[in-house]
Design a protein around this motif. Structure first.
Motif, PDB file in Angstrom:
ATOM      1  N   LEU A 189      10.175   0.689  46.930  1.00 22.32           N
ATOM      2  CA  LEU A 189      10.589  -0.495  47.356  1.00 22.32           C
ATOM      3  C   LEU A 189      12.115  -0.803  47.623  1.00 22.32           C
ATOM      4  O   LEU A 189      12.340  -1.870  48.205  1.00 22.32           O
ATOM      5  N   ARG A 190      12.880   0.278  47.351  1.00 22.89           N
ATOM      6  CA  ARG A 190      14.403   0.027  47.643  1.00 22.89           C
ATOM      7  C   ARG A 190      14.627   0.762  48.993  1.00 22.89           C
ATOM      8  O   ARG A 190      15.830   0.940  49.270  1.00 22.89           O
ATOM      9  N   TYR A 191      13.881   1.453  49.499  1.00 23.07           N
ATOM     10  CA  TYR A 191      13.902   2.235  50.659  1.00 23.07           C
ATOM     11  C   TYR A 191      14.286   1.492  51.910  1.00 23.07           C
ATOM     12  O   TYR A 191      13.438   0.589  51.876  1.00 23.07           O
ATOM     13  N   PRO A 192      15.414   1.807  52.652  1.00 23.16           N
ATOM     14  CA  PRO A 192      15.725   1.031  53.934  1.00 23.16           C
ATOM     15  C   PRO A 192      14.810   0.882  54.893  1.00 23.16           C
ATOM     16  O   PRO A 192      14.815   0.286  55.898  1.00 23.16           O
ATOM     17  N   GLN A 193      13.899   2.048  54.767  1.00 20.12           N
ATOM     18  CA  GLN A 193      12.912   1.898  56.080  1.00 20.12           C
ATOM     19  C   GLN A 193      11.473   1.624  55.620  1.00 20.12           C
ATOM     20  O   GLN A 193      11.082   1.916  54.403  1.00 20.12           O
ATOM     21  N   ARG A 194      10.615   1.025  56.512  1.00 20.90           N
ATOM     22  CA  ARG A 194       9.340   0.670  56.203  1.00 20.90           C
ATOM     23  C   ARG A 194       8.259   1.959  55.994  1.00 20.90           C
ATOM     24  O   ARG A 194       8.046   2.635  57.095  1.00 20.90           O
ATOM     25  N   LEU A 195       7.907   2.333  54.853  1.00 21.78           N
ATOM     26  CA  LEU A 195       6.929   3.317  54.645  1.00 21.78           C
ATOM     27  C   LEU A 195       5.555   3.084  54.845  1.00 21.78           C
ATOM     28  O   LEU A 195       5.128   1.719  54.908  1.00 21.78           O
ATOM     29  N   SER A 197      15.444  -8.499  42.859  1.00 19.59           N
ATOM     30  CA  SER A 197      16.656  -8.689  43.595  1.00 19.59           C
ATOM     31  C   SER A 197      17.024  -7.820  44.514  1.00 19.59           C
ATOM     32  O   SER A 197      17.902  -7.986  45.752  1.00 19.59           O
ATOM     33  N   ARG A 198      16.590  -6.321  44.446  1.00 19.70           N
ATOM     34  CA  ARG A 198      17.227  -5.337  45.350  1.00 19.70           C
ATOM     35  C   ARG A 198      16.072  -4.692  46.018  1.00 19.70           C
ATOM     36  O   ARG A 198      16.229  -3.595  46.897  1.00 19.70           O
ATOM     37  N   ARG A 199      14.994  -5.305  46.317  1.00 21.02           N
ATOM     38  CA  ARG A 199      13.852  -4.644  47.062  1.00 21.02           C
ATOM     39  C   ARG A 199      14.423  -4.794  48.455  1.00 21.02           C
ATOM     40  O   ARG A 199      15.070  -5.671  48.729  1.00 21.02           O
ATOM     41  N   SER A 200      14.066  -3.695  49.244  1.00 24.22           N
ATOM     42  CA  SER A 200      14.222  -3.640  50.759  1.00 24.22           C
ATOM     43  C   SER A 200      13.366  -4.828  51.348  1.00 24.22           C
ATOM     44  O   SER A 200      12.246  -4.909  51.208  1.00 24.22           O
ATOM     45  N   ALA A 201      13.937  -5.570  52.153  1.00 24.68           N
ATOM     46  CA  ALA A 201      13.304  -6.542  53.058  1.00 24.68           C
ATOM     47  C   ALA A 201      12.151  -6.018  53.858  1.00 24.68           C
ATOM     48  O   ALA A 201      11.127  -6.619  53.984  1.00 24.68           O
TER      49      ALA A 201
END
Length: 229
Positions: free
Chosen positions: A130-136, A156-160
């Motif tokens: 959920l915090r990884y900057p790329q879409r898995l 609050s810190r999930r990757s968009a």
């Protein structure tokens, strides 16, 4: 990209490399527990590379203090309630696991990569994906738990790009270590956040992906596309 500093076992796919699953084992386990799961499902024969990091040794528990494989510091007498003191070690090992994930996404693409975990490894998988900057491609969890202290961290810190990441969750109906309601809480939190969640209940106890046969491979086919498709 930081160098990988965790030992990693790898099962190469038969034929072409279609996708990768990064597997995170549970407390006190070794990667072999999940290698057996991937082998049972025949994932290598479906073109899926299996990557199995090995957690560090940590002194766990109040009884013997003997070291055990653990992604973060945790009291064995409160496995589904690790407490706020565990969060710093969760975030520290997340950075180390991200280096492993970076190598795999560079190899096959983030959209062809799934993160999967059991028990303590399920919590680490949740934080990592959920915090990884790329879409898995997706996230697979078995016997997960989510401490109250971690909910605002993730919220609050999930990757968009992970806002609608598909999630598969399995839980043993006879799991007395991580009770089924802990997994149901994870299901409900993720569904409230907008994730498409598939929930499956198994006649199993606290064992890595216990009872799972077609459910998880079917999920992988949905998020990755069928083998040969």
């Amino acid at each position: 990209m930081p160098a990988v500093d965790l030992p990693v076992e790898v099962i190469e796919p038969v034929g072409g490399h279609r996708a990768t699953v990064l597997w995170l084992h549970g407390l006190g386990q070794e990667p072999e527990s999940l290698i057996e799961v991937a082998d049972r499902m025949g994932l290598d024969r479906a073109g899926i590379r299996g990557v199995f990091p090995r957690a560090p040794l940590r002194p766990i528990g109040r009884v013997s203090g003997e070291p055990a494989r653990a992604w973060f510091q945790q009291d064995v007498f409160s496995l589904d309630h690790p407490g706020p003191e565990s969060l710093p070690s969760v975030l520290a090992v997340e950075r180390r696991l991200r280096a492993v994930l970076d190598e795999e996404t560079a190899r096959v693409g983030a959209g062809r990569t799934v993160v999967a975990g059991f028990s303590q490894g399920a919590l680490m998988s949740l934080v990592l994906a959920l915090r990884y900057p790329q879409r898995l491609a997706g996230l697979a969890l078995y016997a997960p738990f989510l401490p109250e202290e971690a909910v605002p961290l993730l919220a609050s810190r999930r990757s968009a790009v992970a806002a609608d990441l598909p999630v598969w969750i399995g839980h043993g109906a006879f799991d007395w270590v991580i009770p089924e309601q802990s997994g149901a809480k994870v299901r409900d939190v993720l569904a409230d956040w907008g994730h498409p969640v598939r929930w499956q209940r198994y006649r199993a106890g606290h064992e890595a992906f216990g009872g799972v046969k077609r459910g998880l491979p079917a999920f992988l086919d949905r998020v990755l596309g069928p083998a040969g498709g």
